[in-house]
Design a protein around this motif. Structure first.
Motif, PDB file in Angstrom:
ATOM      1  N   VAL A  31     -29.754 -13.000  -3.592  1.00 52.82           N
ATOM      2  CA  VAL A  31     -30.446 -13.400  -2.366  1.00 52.82           C
ATOM      3  C   VAL A  31     -31.954 -13.297  -2.545  1.00 52.82           C
ATOM      4  O   VAL A  31     -32.448 -12.562  -3.404  1.00 52.82           O
ATOM      5  CB  VAL A  31     -30.023 -12.560  -1.120  1.00 52.82           C
ATOM      6  CG1 VAL A  31     -28.533 -12.601  -0.899  1.00 52.82           C
ATOM      7  CG2 VAL A  31     -30.519 -11.138  -1.212  1.00 52.82           C
ATOM      8  N   GLY A 141     -26.060   0.656  -0.910  1.00 54.52           N
ATOM      9  CA  GLY A 141     -25.886  -0.648  -0.254  1.00 54.52           C
ATOM     10  C   GLY A 141     -27.146  -1.482  -0.398  1.00 54.52           C
ATOM     11  O   GLY A 141     -28.240  -0.947  -0.584  1.00 54.52           O
ATOM     12  N   ARG A 158     -29.744  -8.269  -5.043  1.00 50.05           N
ATOM     13  CA  ARG A 158     -28.763  -8.231  -3.947  1.00 50.05           C
ATOM     14  C   ARG A 158     -29.475  -8.063  -2.603  1.00 50.05           C
ATOM     15  O   ARG A 158     -28.834  -7.885  -1.566  1.00 50.05           O
ATOM     16  CB  ARG A 158     -27.816  -7.041  -4.141  1.00 50.05           C
ATOM     17  CG  ARG A 158     -26.870  -7.191  -5.311  1.00 50.05           C
ATOM     18  CD  ARG A 158     -25.885  -6.035  -5.350  1.00 50.05           C
ATOM     19  NE  ARG A 158     -26.477  -4.780  -5.764  1.00 50.05           N
ATOM     20  CZ  ARG A 158     -26.411  -3.634  -5.085  1.00 50.05           C
ATOM     21  NH1 ARG A 158     -25.785  -3.563  -3.930  1.00 50.05           N
ATOM     22  NH2 ARG A 158     -26.968  -2.548  -5.553  1.00 50.05           N
ATOM     23  N   THR A 184     -19.757  -8.055   7.100  1.00 50.94           N
ATOM     24  CA  THR A 184     -20.660  -8.725   6.146  1.00 50.94           C
ATOM     25  C   THR A 184     -19.875  -9.461   5.041  1.00 50.94           C
ATOM     26  O   THR A 184     -20.148 -10.641   4.789  1.00 50.94           O
ATOM     27  CB  THR A 184     -21.653  -7.700   5.544  1.00 50.94           C
ATOM     28  OG1 THR A 184     -22.369  -7.116   6.620  1.00 50.94           O
ATOM     29  CG2 THR A 184     -22.623  -8.354   4.585  1.00 50.94           C
ATOM     30  N   PRO A 185     -18.894  -8.810   4.371  1.00 51.40           N
ATOM     31  CA  PRO A 185     -18.152  -9.556   3.346  1.00 51.40           C
ATOM     32  C   PRO A 185     -17.466 -10.796   3.910  1.00 51.40           C
ATOM     33  O   PRO A 185     -17.422 -11.842   3.252  1.00 51.40           O
ATOM     34  CB  PRO A 185     -17.112  -8.546   2.847  1.00 51.40           C
ATOM     35  CG  PRO A 185     -17.647  -7.209   3.208  1.00 51.40           C
ATOM     36  CD  PRO A 185     -18.483  -7.401   4.424  1.00 51.40           C
TER      37      PRO A 185
END
Ligand code: C5P
Length: 306
Positions: A31, A141, A158, A184-185
């Motif tokens: 991202v 995370g 990420r 989120t996933p």
């Protein structure tokens, strides 16, 4: 003087831009994102617990109901990692006073984990550098490093490799909350499904967004808001399209699903416009709640010692 505990205040975030590349073999997407920390905070109290109590989490605050207190909570994992890595022989008591929406695309869980890292560092006087802290944060995370740094920053990889952005001005936000969170996933999976068969290029930071932030031009920032996860969030939750329409109709400079959603963030010109839009959204019946906030604000920081 020995400290018995600390309270760390940690902000939620909005992604002003979120470009999502193809799915990597490691299960993550590359991202390119621009984060802004906003004035909606969780307060994380960290204390030495009673001997034998392990890592004990308690909760309060408007968004606390339903949040787990076992080791599935990222704050629990953050404490575990610090205890193991720095040979901390004490048990840890954590109290999360939650105001950031849960599973709302605003990094509420990440904020709590960041608060625990900063809290344990302060409580046990570990003196960890920002770099070390952000590296541990990234293990927990993708959004946790930004929860520590705050302000406005570009996230790469990420989303965990943070570079601060110099910017001017203060931004007024109206946040339209949903009654139920989005996973989120699940949103990333839906994004892959919607883009199946398309060739996806590496995401880039928008020059227009960077120029607008440097100039403190909120109208231009409003026009530059973009989120590659928005079609996926709207596909899973079609009512979000209605929310976006209402906000834009009532004069927002721009509106966007924040991160993986379902919170929708509207940028407005000033406090007065924020109040008007709050009233309009509340009256529309399409949102579960409305909150006003400003940004940018600081990252995770100790606000009280006990
Ligand atoms: O890093 P974090 O645990 O917050 O990510 C949660 C999930 O979101 C990942 O397991 C993955 O499915 C998805 N994700 C992704 N690409 C990213 C960040 C998150 O696919 N850059």
């Amino acid at each position: 003087m020995k400290i018995n505990g600390v309270v760390v205040r940690v902000p939620g975030k909005i992604n002003l831009q979120l470009g999502v590349g193809p799915l990597d073999p490691n299960g993550y997407h590359e991202v390119t994102t621009v984060f802004q920390a906003i004035s909606l905070f969780d307060d994380v109290k960290v204390k030495v617990g009673e001997a034998g109590s392990g890592i004990a989490i308690t909760l309060s605050g408007s968004t606390a109901p339903g949040v787990p207190v076992d080791d599935s909570n990222l704050a629990h994992r953050a404490a575990q990692i610090m205890i193991e890595r720095y040979d901390i022989g004490s048990d840890i008591e954590i109290h999360l006073k939650k105001e950031i929406p849960v599973a709302g695309g605003m990094a509420g869980g990440s904020a709590d984990a960041a608060g625990v890292l900063v809290g344990i560092d302060a409580l046990f006087d570990l003196g960890l550098s920002r770099d070390v802290m952000e590296r541990i944060a990234a293990e927990l995370g993708s959004d946790v490093p930004f929860s520590i740094s705050g302000g406005i920053a570009i996230g790469r990889g990420r989303g965990d490799q943070i570079t601060p952005v110099l910017s001017r001005g203060s931004y007024h936000w109206v946040l339209a909350l949903s009654g139920h969170g989005l996973s989120t996933p699940a949103v990333y999976n839906e994004c892959d499904r919607l883009r199946e068969g398309l060739s996806i290029s590496r995401p880039q930071i928008s020059d227009l967004m960077m120029q607008s932030l440097r100039a403190g031009d909120s109208k231009a920032v409003g026009k530059s808001l973009s989120n590659d996860l928005q079609p996926a969030a709207c596909s899973l939750r079609p009512a979000l399209r209605l929310v976006l329409d209402v906000g834009l109709e009532y004069g927002a400079l721009g509106g966007i699903v924040s991160g993986s959603g379902p919170t929708v963030a509207f940028l407005v010109e000033d406090e007065e416009k924020a109040l008007d839009l709050t009233v309009a959204l509340s009256a529309s019946g399409v949102v579960a709640g409305v909150i006003r906030a400003t940004g940018p604000t600081h990252g995770a920081r100790v606000i009280e010692t006990l």
